[in-house]
Scaffold this motif. Sequence first.
Motif, mmCIF file in Angstrom:
data_model
loop_
_atom_site.group_PDB
_atom_site.id
_atom_site.type_symbol
_atom_site.label_atom_id
_atom_site.label_comp_id
_atom_site.label_asym_id
_atom_site.label_seq_id
_atom_site.Cartn_x
_atom_site.Cartn_y
_atom_site.Cartn_z
ATOM 1 N N GLY A 11 0.794 -1.223 0.000
ATOM 2 C CA GLY A 11 0.000 0.000 0.000
ATOM 3 C C GLY A 11 0.825 1.271 0.000
ATOM 4 N N VAL A 12 2.119 1.175 -0.300
ATOM 5 C CA VAL A 12 2.976 2.356 -0.312
ATOM 6 C C VAL A 12 2.442 3.376 -1.310
ATOM 7 C CG1 VAL A 12 4.553 1.331 -2.025
ATOM 8 C CG2 VAL A 12 5.361 3.183 -0.546
ATOM 9 N N HIS A 13 2.457 4.644 -0.921
ATOM 10 C CA HIS A 13 2.041 5.708 -1.836
ATOM 11 C C HIS A 13 3.168 5.997 -2.824
ATOM 12 C CE1 HIS A 13 -1.885 7.043 -0.656
ATOM 13 N NE2 HIS A 13 -1.550 7.155 0.615
ATOM 14 N N LEU A 14 2.823 6.054 -4.095
ATOM 15 C CA LEU A 14 3.845 6.239 -5.125
ATOM 16 C C LEU A 14 4.600 7.549 -4.960
ATOM 17 C CD1 LEU A 14 2.104 4.895 -8.363
ATOM 18 C CD2 LEU A 14 3.951 3.829 -7.051
ATOM 19 N N LEU A 15 3.905 8.642 -4.669
ATOM 20 C CA LEU A 15 4.606 9.924 -4.568
ATOM 21 C C LEU A 15 5.475 9.984 -3.319
ATOM 22 C CD1 LEU A 15 5.211 12.589 -5.854
ATOM 23 C CD2 LEU A 15 3.167 13.555 -4.782
ATOM 24 N N ASP A 16 5.059 9.346 -2.231
ATOM 25 C CA ASP A 16 5.915 9.262 -1.040
ATOM 26 C C ASP A 16 7.258 8.638 -1.396
ATOM 27 O OD1 ASP A 16 3.602 10.077 0.224
ATOM 28 O OD2 ASP A 16 3.797 8.670 1.883
ATOM 29 N N GLN A 42 8.824 -8.993 0.710
ATOM 30 C CA GLN A 42 8.502 -9.851 -0.428
ATOM 31 C C GLN A 42 9.033 -9.206 -1.701
ATOM 32 O OE1 GLN A 42 5.960 -8.881 1.770
ATOM 33 N NE2 GLN A 42 5.475 -6.966 0.715
ATOM 34 N N GLU A 43 9.144 -10.001 -2.755
ATOM 35 C CA GLU A 43 9.784 -9.497 -3.975
ATOM 36 C C GLU A 43 8.908 -8.541 -4.768
ATOM 37 O OE1 GLU A 43 11.064 -12.900 -6.172
ATOM 38 O OE2 GLU A 43 12.811 -13.243 -4.874
ATOM 39 N N ALA A 48 -0.340 1.744 -3.348
ATOM 40 C CA ALA A 48 -1.699 2.199 -3.088
ATOM 41 C C ALA A 48 -2.421 2.545 -4.376
ATOM 42 C CB ALA A 48 -1.671 3.409 -2.160
ATOM 43 N N GLN A 49 -1.673 2.894 -5.407
ATOM 44 C CA GLN A 49 -2.271 3.280 -6.679
ATOM 45 C C GLN A 49 -2.405 2.092 -7.642
ATOM 46 O OE1 GLN A 49 0.159 5.172 -5.029
ATOM 47 N NE2 GLN A 49 -1.547 6.427 -4.287
ATOM 48 N N GLY A 50 -2.076 0.879 -7.156
ATOM 49 C CA GLY A 50 -2.274 -0.323 -7.955
ATOM 50 C C GLY A 50 -1.091 -0.748 -8.798
ATOM 51 N N LEU A 51 -0.002 0.021 -8.790
ATOM 52 C CA LEU A 51 1.168 -0.334 -9.578
ATOM 53 C C LEU A 51 2.041 -1.295 -8.784
ATOM 54 C CD1 LEU A 51 2.845 0.283 -12.186
ATOM 55 C CD2 LEU A 51 4.074 1.975 -10.811
ATOM 56 N N PRO A 52 2.342 -2.484 -9.318
ATOM 57 C CA PRO A 52 3.224 -3.402 -8.600
ATOM 58 C C PRO A 52 4.675 -2.933 -8.672
ATOM 59 C CG PRO A 52 2.568 -4.354 -10.704
ATOM 60 C CD PRO A 52 1.803 -3.064 -10.553
ATOM 61 N N LEU A 53 5.386 -3.082 -7.582
ATOM 62 C CA LEU A 53 6.769 -2.632 -7.486
ATOM 63 C C LEU A 53 7.663 -3.810 -7.125
ATOM 64 C CD1 LEU A 53 6.099 0.578 -5.341
ATOM 65 C CD2 LEU A 53 6.423 0.487 -7.829
ATOM 66 N N ALA A 54 8.790 -3.938 -7.827
ATOM 67 C CA ALA A 54 9.749 -4.994 -7.523
ATOM 68 C C ALA A 54 10.696 -4.527 -6.431
ATOM 69 C CB ALA A 54 10.539 -5.363 -8.776
#
Length: 308
Positions: A11-16, A42-43, A48-54
């Motif tokens: 749920g991390v905020h992308l702009l943060d 986890q990998e 929070a905006q739905g974009l998966p992050l590696a």
Amino acid sequence: MSHVVFVLVPGVHLLDLAGPAQVFSMAGDFGQPYRLSYVADQEEVCSAQGLPLAAHTQWPELNADDLVVVPGWRASTLRGGPELSRSVLERLRAHHTAGGAVASVCAGAEALGRAGLLDGRRCTTHHHLQDELAARHPRAIVVRDVLFTTDDRVVTSAGIASGIDLALHLLAVRHGPALAAQVARDMVVYARRNGHEPQASAMLRHRSHLDDAVHRAQDLIDARFAEPLPLAYVAASVGVSERTLTRMFHRATGGLTPLRYQQTLRVERAEHLIGHGTTVEAAAREVGFQDVRMLRRLRSRAPSEATG
């Protein structure tokens, strides 16, 4: 080269995350390269905006010159936020104990609190979460309505975009304000703000109403607050009489007149300039005061008088 490690939670905020990452990444364009890493339990982490992050699950080796940043996440309360693993909290404590700096954006302050790093230290978070942060971590010294705080290598910032201000501040401390100004300019950031500046500027504090005509008047004043703006001109621009605009403005903004609103914007901008080394006289000219004594009078008033 220094290392900046971002701790990602579900749920991390992308702009943060992206704001500070962009600042440190662009520092390399001006001769101060940083290595950026992203770690998590986890990998893959869904933002929070739905974009998966590696992310890496193994932490890199760090030294005292490196920085660990915990971006904020989406949660209506800190209690309802994502689970923070014991290993993450231990890593945060260990890095600080070894002489390194740790930082947070928005709700990320909760991670520092759970790691015990806010005890006895000044800190802040998003204005919606400040009371809860203070209640959950009573030994922390929560400073309300500031953009960021620094205390013994623990750096905390308010909501969302203030992470950019935090990162620019860290660049300025380490490499000088000229580098921070270069990065801010390339990022098309309006101005590098000081930590003590309020989270909500006057342009935001008086915008919670639903009056379209007053919003249009405010749009005009916001864009040209340093210019002479006769009430008749502002009223004609939004298609109402002077008396009607004054009455509507007073009701929508909680007691301000258009002139008072303009003065509030001027004083707020002047305070910013003075905080960055501009003389009072030069700041007064910059924001449109013909007489520096007017700026001095407005600055000396209590906040409720200066903006009411």
